[in-house]
Design a protein around this motif. Structure first.
Motif, PDB file in Angstrom:
ATOM      1  N   GLN A  79       0.834  -1.183   0.000  1.00 35.38           N
ATOM      2  CA  GLN A  79       0.000   0.000   0.000  1.00 35.38           C
ATOM      3  C   GLN A  79       0.877   1.244   0.000  1.00 35.38           C
ATOM      4  O   GLN A  79       1.889   1.301   0.699  1.00 35.38           O
ATOM      5  CB  GLN A  79      -0.922   0.017   1.230  1.00 35.38           C
ATOM      6  CG  GLN A  79      -1.948   1.133   1.225  1.00 35.38           C
ATOM      7  CD  GLN A  79      -3.016   0.939   0.165  1.00 35.38           C
ATOM      8  OE1 GLN A  79      -3.169  -0.138  -0.384  1.00 35.38           O
ATOM      9  NE2 GLN A  79      -3.741   1.999  -0.114  1.00 35.38           N
ATOM     10  N   VAL A  80       0.483   2.234  -0.780  1.00 33.99           N
ATOM     11  CA  VAL A  80       1.235   3.476  -0.895  1.00 33.99           C
ATOM     12  C   VAL A  80       0.342   4.640  -0.482  1.00 33.99           C
ATOM     13  O   VAL A  80      -0.813   4.736  -0.907  1.00 33.99           O
ATOM     14  CB  VAL A  80       1.723   3.699  -2.339  1.00 33.99           C
ATOM     15  CG1 VAL A  80       2.318   5.092  -2.499  1.00 33.99           C
ATOM     16  CG2 VAL A  80       2.745   2.636  -2.735  1.00 33.99           C
ATOM     17  N   GLN A  81       0.878   5.495   0.345  1.00 32.20           N
ATOM     18  CA  GLN A  81       0.196   6.741   0.698  1.00 32.20           C
ATOM     19  C   GLN A  81       1.111   7.900   0.379  1.00 32.20           C
ATOM     20  O   GLN A  81       2.328   7.824   0.587  1.00 32.20           O
ATOM     21  CB  GLN A  81      -0.144   6.774   2.191  1.00 32.20           C
ATOM     22  CG  GLN A  81      -1.312   5.897   2.585  1.00 32.20           C
ATOM     23  CD  GLN A  81      -1.620   6.040   4.068  1.00 32.20           C
ATOM     24  OE1 GLN A  81      -0.993   5.420   4.912  1.00 32.20           O
ATOM     25  NE2 GLN A  81      -2.582   6.901   4.370  1.00 32.20           N
ATOM     26  N   LEU A  82       0.512   8.967  -0.107  1.00 31.07           N
ATOM     27  CA  LEU A  82       1.251  10.175  -0.431  1.00 31.07           C
ATOM     28  C   LEU A  82       0.628  11.340   0.328  1.00 31.07           C
ATOM     29  O   LEU A  82      -0.600  11.491   0.324  1.00 31.07           O
ATOM     30  CB  LEU A  82       1.204  10.448  -1.925  1.00 31.07           C
ATOM     31  CG  LEU A  82       1.744   9.344  -2.839  1.00 31.07           C
ATOM     32  CD1 LEU A  82       1.485   9.683  -4.293  1.00 31.07           C
ATOM     33  CD2 LEU A  82       3.222   9.124  -2.604  1.00 31.07           C
ATOM     34  N   PHE A  92       6.230  10.027   0.890  1.00 27.56           N
ATOM     35  CA  PHE A  92       5.825   8.706   0.395  1.00 27.56           C
ATOM     36  C   PHE A  92       5.826   7.751   1.576  1.00 27.56           C
ATOM     37  O   PHE A  92       6.866   7.556   2.215  1.00 27.56           O
ATOM     38  CB  PHE A  92       6.822   8.258  -0.675  1.00 27.56           C
ATOM     39  CG  PHE A  92       6.579   6.891  -1.254  1.00 27.56           C
ATOM     40  CD1 PHE A  92       7.023   5.745  -0.594  1.00 27.56           C
ATOM     41  CD2 PHE A  92       5.948   6.751  -2.472  1.00 27.56           C
ATOM     42  CE1 PHE A  92       6.829   4.491  -1.135  1.00 27.56           C
ATOM     43  CE2 PHE A  92       5.748   5.498  -3.035  1.00 27.56           C
ATOM     44  CZ  PHE A  92       6.198   4.366  -2.363  1.00 27.56           C
ATOM     45  N   TYR A 124       9.770   3.666  -7.508  1.00 26.87           N
ATOM     46  CA  TYR A 124       8.623   4.364  -8.095  1.00 26.87           C
ATOM     47  C   TYR A 124       9.070   5.633  -8.817  1.00 26.87           C
ATOM     48  O   TYR A 124       9.917   6.382  -8.305  1.00 26.87           O
ATOM     49  CB  TYR A 124       7.629   4.767  -7.010  1.00 26.87           C
ATOM     50  CG  TYR A 124       6.829   3.620  -6.447  1.00 26.87           C
ATOM     51  CD1 TYR A 124       7.340   2.839  -5.425  1.00 26.87           C
ATOM     52  CD2 TYR A 124       5.561   3.334  -6.937  1.00 26.87           C
ATOM     53  CE1 TYR A 124       6.609   1.789  -4.905  1.00 26.87           C
ATOM     54  CE2 TYR A 124       4.817   2.290  -6.413  1.00 26.87           C
ATOM     55  CZ  TYR A 124       5.348   1.526  -5.400  1.00 26.87           C
ATOM     56  OH  TYR A 124       4.609   0.491  -4.886  1.00 26.87           O
ATOM     57  N   TYR A 138      -0.994   6.216  -7.831  1.00 28.58           N
ATOM     58  CA  TYR A 138      -1.310   6.608  -6.461  1.00 28.58           C
ATOM     59  C   TYR A 138      -1.284   8.131  -6.377  1.00 28.58           C
ATOM     60  O   TYR A 138      -0.457   8.787  -7.016  1.00 28.58           O
ATOM     61  CB  TYR A 138      -0.285   6.026  -5.471  1.00 28.58           C
ATOM     62  CG  TYR A 138      -0.186   4.530  -5.518  1.00 28.58           C
ATOM     63  CD1 TYR A 138       0.793   3.916  -6.282  1.00 28.58           C
ATOM     64  CD2 TYR A 138      -1.071   3.731  -4.793  1.00 28.58           C
ATOM     65  CE1 TYR A 138       0.895   2.534  -6.330  1.00 28.58           C
ATOM     66  CE2 TYR A 138      -0.975   2.354  -4.849  1.00 28.58           C
ATOM     67  CZ  TYR A 138       0.007   1.762  -5.614  1.00 28.58           C
ATOM     68  OH  TYR A 138       0.097   0.397  -5.668  1.00 28.58           O
ATOM     69  N   ASN A 173      12.435   9.314   1.537  1.00 28.42           N
ATOM     70  CA  ASN A 173      11.122   9.014   0.929  1.00 28.42           C
ATOM     71  C   ASN A 173      10.330  10.276   0.635  1.00 28.42           C
ATOM     72  O   ASN A 173       9.126  10.363   0.940  1.00 28.42           O
ATOM     73  CB  ASN A 173      10.301   8.072   1.824  1.00 28.42           C
ATOM     74  CG  ASN A 173      10.803   6.645   1.774  1.00 28.42           C
ATOM     75  OD1 ASN A 173      11.908   6.383   1.293  1.00 28.42           O
ATOM     76  ND2 ASN A 173      10.010   5.726   2.273  1.00 28.42           N
ATOM     77  N   GLY A 209       5.262   3.980   2.562  1.00 21.19           N
ATOM     78  CA  GLY A 209       5.184   2.661   1.970  1.00 21.19           C
ATOM     79  C   GLY A 209       6.577   2.114   1.781  1.00 21.19           C
ATOM     80  O   GLY A 209       7.564   2.713   2.212  1.00 21.19           O
ATOM     81  N   ARG A 210       6.652   1.011   1.097  1.00 19.19           N
ATOM     82  CA  ARG A 210       7.945   0.386   0.901  1.00 19.19           C
ATOM     83  C   ARG A 210       8.525   0.719  -0.459  1.00 19.19           C
ATOM     84  O   ARG A 210       7.823   1.071  -1.374  1.00 19.19           O
ATOM     85  CB  ARG A 210       7.807  -1.127   1.058  1.00 19.19           C
ATOM     86  CG  ARG A 210       7.354  -1.563   2.428  1.00 19.19           C
ATOM     87  CD  ARG A 210       7.394  -3.066   2.561  1.00 19.19           C
ATOM     88  NE  ARG A 210       6.469  -3.688   1.634  1.00 19.19           N
ATOM     89  CZ  ARG A 210       6.360  -5.003   1.469  1.00 19.19           C
ATOM     90  NH1 ARG A 210       7.176  -5.804   2.139  1.00 19.19           N
ATOM     91  NH2 ARG A 210       5.487  -5.512   0.624  1.00 19.19           N
ATOM     92  N   ALA A 254       2.444   8.769  -7.723  1.00 16.01           N
ATOM     93  CA  ALA A 254       3.479   7.738  -7.817  1.00 16.01           C
ATOM     94  C   ALA A 254       3.021   6.636  -8.770  1.00 16.01           C
ATOM     95  O   ALA A 254       1.825   6.388  -8.935  1.00 16.01           O
ATOM     96  CB  ALA A 254       3.758   7.141  -6.435  1.00 16.01           C
ATOM     97  N   PHE A 268      10.329   3.076  -1.961  1.00 21.13           N
ATOM     98  CA  PHE A 268      10.131   4.361  -2.645  1.00 21.13           C
ATOM     99  C   PHE A 268      11.023   4.466  -3.857  1.00 21.13           C
ATOM    100  O   PHE A 268      10.630   5.008  -4.890  1.00 21.13           O
ATOM    101  CB  PHE A 268      10.417   5.492  -1.657  1.00 21.13           C
ATOM    102  CG  PHE A 268      10.395   6.865  -2.267  1.00 21.13           C
ATOM    103  CD1 PHE A 268      11.532   7.662  -2.252  1.00 21.13           C
ATOM    104  CD2 PHE A 268       9.235   7.375  -2.840  1.00 21.13           C
ATOM    105  CE1 PHE A 268      11.516   8.943  -2.794  1.00 21.13           C
ATOM    106  CE2 PHE A 268       9.208   8.651  -3.385  1.00 21.13           C
ATOM    107  CZ  PHE A 268      10.346   9.436  -3.359  1.00 21.13           C
TER     108      PHE A 268
END
Length: 120
Positions: A1-4, A24, A32, A109, A77, A26-27, A98, A29
């Motif tokens: 899961q990615v959050q910005l 960013f 992306y 994202y 990140n 999440g894992r 992203a 970075f």
């Protein structure tokens, strides 16, 4: 899961500068590609520019070329949008995005956006 999460927006006078940040969460970075978009009031969202996963390549659309600079810090990140010589027509909600490393216009994202208002 990615959050910005964008930050740094605000009110600035024409010809001024502003720096937007995008965190960013999440894992991986570094795998992306990242981009910045904006949506002026009453208009569609438009692409401004992007940066490759490594940061070696940046590209910009004509309205912001020479005034805006995208950079990233893969250790933190973070991705940034430095905006110089701002104009009233730059007023918009700014979004970071992203996507996979090969995406030229990242859009998988999205952040929630940050408002930038440029007064004349």
């Amino acid at each position: 899961q990615v959050q910005l999460v964008e930050s740094g927006g605000g009110l600035v006078q024409a010809s001024g500068s502003l720096r937007l940040s995008c965190a960013f969460i999440g894992r991986t970075f570094g795998s992306y590609s990242m981009g910045w978009f904006r949506q002026p009031p009453g208009k569609e969202r438009e692409f401004l520019g992007g940066i490759s996963w490594s940061g070696d390549t940046t590209y910009y659309e004509d309205p912001v070329k020479g005034r805006f600079t995208i950079s990233r810090d893969n250790d933190k990140n973070m991705v940034y949008l430095q905006m110089n010589n701002l104009k009233p027509e730059d007023t918009a909600v700014y979004y970071c995005a992203a996507d996979s490393a090969e995406a030229l216009r990242p859009r998988a994202y999205w952040g929630q956006g940050t408002q930038v208002t440029v007064s004349s």
